[in-house]
Design an enzyme around this catalytic site. Structure first.
Site, PDB file in Angstrom:
ATOM      1  N   LYS A  72     -13.169   1.019   5.291  1.00 17.02           N
ATOM      2  CA  LYS A  72     -12.125   2.018   5.548  1.00 17.02           C
ATOM      3  C   LYS A  72     -12.496   2.824   6.792  1.00 17.02           C
ATOM      4  O   LYS A  72     -13.653   3.227   6.958  1.00 17.02           O
ATOM      5  CB  LYS A  72     -12.008   2.942   4.335  1.00 17.02           C
ATOM      6  CG  LYS A  72     -10.888   3.951   4.403  1.00 17.02           C
ATOM      7  CD  LYS A  72     -10.866   4.789   3.126  1.00 17.02           C
ATOM      8  CE  LYS A  72      -9.683   5.713   3.043  1.00 17.02           C
ATOM      9  NZ  LYS A  72      -9.646   6.474   1.788  1.00 17.02           N
ATOM     10  N   SER A 147      -5.218   6.274  -0.495  1.00 17.72           N
ATOM     11  CA  SER A 147      -5.225   6.139   0.938  1.00 17.72           C
ATOM     12  C   SER A 147      -6.002   4.931   1.464  1.00 17.72           C
ATOM     13  O   SER A 147      -5.863   4.605   2.647  1.00 17.72           O
ATOM     14  CB  SER A 147      -5.815   7.422   1.550  1.00 17.72           C
ATOM     15  OG  SER A 147      -7.161   7.590   1.161  1.00 17.72           O
ATOM     16  N   SER A 171      -7.852   7.459  -4.297  1.00 18.98           N
ATOM     17  CA  SER A 171      -7.589   6.595  -3.142  1.00 18.98           C
ATOM     18  C   SER A 171      -8.247   5.225  -3.142  1.00 18.98           C
ATOM     19  O   SER A 171      -7.937   4.402  -2.286  1.00 18.98           O
ATOM     20  CB  SER A 171      -7.981   7.319  -1.857  1.00 18.98           C
ATOM     21  OG  SER A 171      -6.951   8.180  -1.487  1.00 18.98           O
TER      22      SER A 171
HETATM   23  N1  GLN Z   1      -3.338  10.842  -2.913  1.00 13.99           N
HETATM   24  C1  GLN Z   1      -4.361  11.815  -2.981  1.00 13.99           C
HETATM   25  C2  GLN Z   1      -4.276  12.774  -1.815  1.00 13.99           C
HETATM   26  O1  GLN Z   1      -3.447  12.597  -0.994  1.00 13.99           O
HETATM   27  C3  GLN Z   1      -5.704  11.149  -3.047  1.00 13.99           C
HETATM   28  C4  GLN Z   1      -6.284  10.865  -1.736  1.00 13.99           C
HETATM   29  C5  GLN Z   1      -7.682  10.351  -1.792  1.00 13.99           C
HETATM   30  O2  GLN Z   1      -8.233  10.054  -2.827  1.00 13.99           O
HETATM   31  N2  GLN Z   1      -8.295  10.319  -0.618  1.00 13.99           N
HETATM   32  O3  GLN Z   1      -5.007  13.697  -1.720  1.00 13.99           O
END
Ligand code: GLN
Length: 468
Positions: A72, A147, A171
């Site tokens: 990532k 994400s 994410s």
């Molecule tokens: N969807 C969540 C957010 O936008 C989780 C994101 C993540 O785990 N990086 O914060």
């Protein structure tokens, strides 16, 4: 079947007995990338295949034998940009490797490329990438989740064998579920955050996205462990998480969350009954548990994560690194650089977080959220007195359509409702593919107590082997 479609542990075995070569693996991977990448768009940057092969050949005597891994683009990796999915850092080149990357390299992995993400990890669909959205390989009109959407989509499209993602509030698990792969969010503190660009520092964790549970255990064993460079790193790890995977599951106690069950759709509820039957056949016992404060998890998470993000993202001012818009005066430069460099969702989080932390409001918002976080954690502590793991669907629905939720942040945030409670309590959790809803992959989440990754992976492995 191409070698790119096989799990890593199988490739390691085939390489050991010299049935295949690393050159063939890399050839098959790039063939898949060529075929799928124009549609899926999982990568922000790819390694040059010849350079990759050279590096892989140098690693041939190490445990991972040169196998390429996708990362990532939020994790510092030398030789690649680290854009964090943000225009702000579109040309940023890190000068050091994150600890997780160093550990992977020391074990003989090579880096295939950097994968797309929601900007700084803020999102659930990868549509908040500052570059382009990634498409779900199962249905190109749908999101891969976020994400870590690029990492999950690359594994699902077989344009990666396995990948690293990061999970702050779901994410890794959400994209794993949407793309039909395995994803582990380790206990907070198990994997070093050194070199992981900070989103919300009390929640962020690096973890694996893989084709199967054994690969997840293998990758986790490599990246876990204490790191003096991360002050929140735990004195844990140095465990072979692949050990004991095959042991019988008998006697394991699994909790079902009363409050979650009540919200499930007919289809999700029917599928979760089947999961329960499968686990019962394996010798598990089920118990209904209550997490009464979990109904506040979404507002609590979005307050705390935005507050931490607003502080962490203050460093992007156009001075030290990243985008610089103008230098008329320092203040205009800050304002213009931040306005041009950050996307809409990141700005929303910075404003929410700054508001929640500001004098006169911090008690009402940030401090209250910290109190609720403690209550959510206590709910889990109580639950883990009577069960070993907790089972939930990873998400309420399978992958949604691109564009469907992008203009409705609240609907987007609710996608994480089964995910953020475990994040707030800093527990470990895994998502594994477990059937389909409307012909799309649907994920089963298991949550374990802190540092109970062995139990978690054991239960997930047994289920994966039995489930058809
Ligand atoms: N969807 C969540 C957010 O936008 C989780 C994101 C993540 O785990 N990086 O914060």
């Amino acid at each position: 079947m191409g070698l790119n479609e096989k799990p890593m542990h199988e490739l390691i075995r085939l390489l050991s007995v010299k049935e295949i070569t690393i050159r063939e693996i890399i050839r098959d991977l790039y063939r898949a990338i060529e075929e799928r990448e124009t549609d899926v768009r999982a990568y922000l940057e790819l390694s040059d295949p010849d350079a990759l092969l050279k590096e892989a050949e140098r690693a041939k005597d190490l445990p991972l034998k040169g196998i390429p891994i996708a990362v990532k683009d939020l994790i510092s990796t030398t030789g690649f940009r680290n854009t964090c999915g943000s225009q702000f850092l579109r040309d940023f080149r890190p000068t050091f490797d994150a600890t997780a990357i160093l550990k992977l390299k020391a074990a003989g992995a090579t880096i295939l490329g950097k994968t797309n993400l929601d900007e700084f990890g803020m999102g659930s669909s990868t549509e908040n990438s500052g570059f382009f959205p990634t498409q779900n390989p199962f249905d190109l009109e749908r999101v891969p989740g976020g994400s870590s959407g690029g990492s999950a989509a690359a594994v699902a499209a077989a344009s990666a064998i396995c990948a690293l993602g990061t999970d702050t509030g779901g994410s890794i698990r959400l994209p794993a579920a949407f793309c039909g792969v395995v994803g582990v969010k380790p206990t907070y503190g198990l994997v070093s955050r050194y070199g992981l660009v900070a989103y919300a520092s009390s929640l962020d964790q690096i973890g694996p996205l893989t084709r199967d549970v054994r690969d997840a255990a293998l990758l986790l064993s490599i990246v876990a462990g204490h790191d003096p460079a991360d002050s929140t790193s735990a004195a844990q790890g140095n465990v072979d998480y692949t050990q004991g995977l095959e042991a019988e599951l008998k006697g394991i106690r699994i909790g079902i969350v009363k409050e979650f069950v009540e919200t499930l759709s007919g289809k999700a509820s029917a599928l979760s009954k089947k999961w329960q039957e499968q686990f019962q056949q394996l010798g598990a016992r089920f118990e209904e548990i209550s997490l009464p404060h979990s109904k506040y998890a979404i507002p609590t998470y979005y307050l705390i994560s935005a507050a931490e993000a607003s502080a962490n993202l203050a460093r992007y001012d156009g001075v030290r690194f990243g985008h610089r818009e103008s230098d008329e005066s320092v203040l205009t430069m800050y304002a213009l650089s931040r306005d041009a460099g950050f996307g809409v969702e990141v700005k929303r989080r910075i404003m929410l977080g700054t508001y929640g932390l500001s004098a006169g409001y911090a008690d009402e918002w940030y401090k209250k959220a910290q109190g609720v976080r403690a209550l959510i954690t206590q709910d889990f502590q109580r639950a883990f007195q009577s069960v070993d793991v907790i089972m939930t669907p990873t998400s309420p629905t399978p992958a949604f359509k691109l564009g469907e939720k992008i203009d409705d942040p609240l609907a987007m945030y609710l996608t994480d409702q089964f995910l953020v409670p475990a994040s707030l309590a800093q527990l470990c959790a895994i998502s594994i593919p477990a059937g389909q809803i409307d012909h799309l992959p649907f994920g089963l989440q298991l949550i374990g107590d802190r540092f109970q990754e062995l139990n978690l992976l054991h239960a997930a492995f047994a289920f994966e082997q039995a489930w058809s």
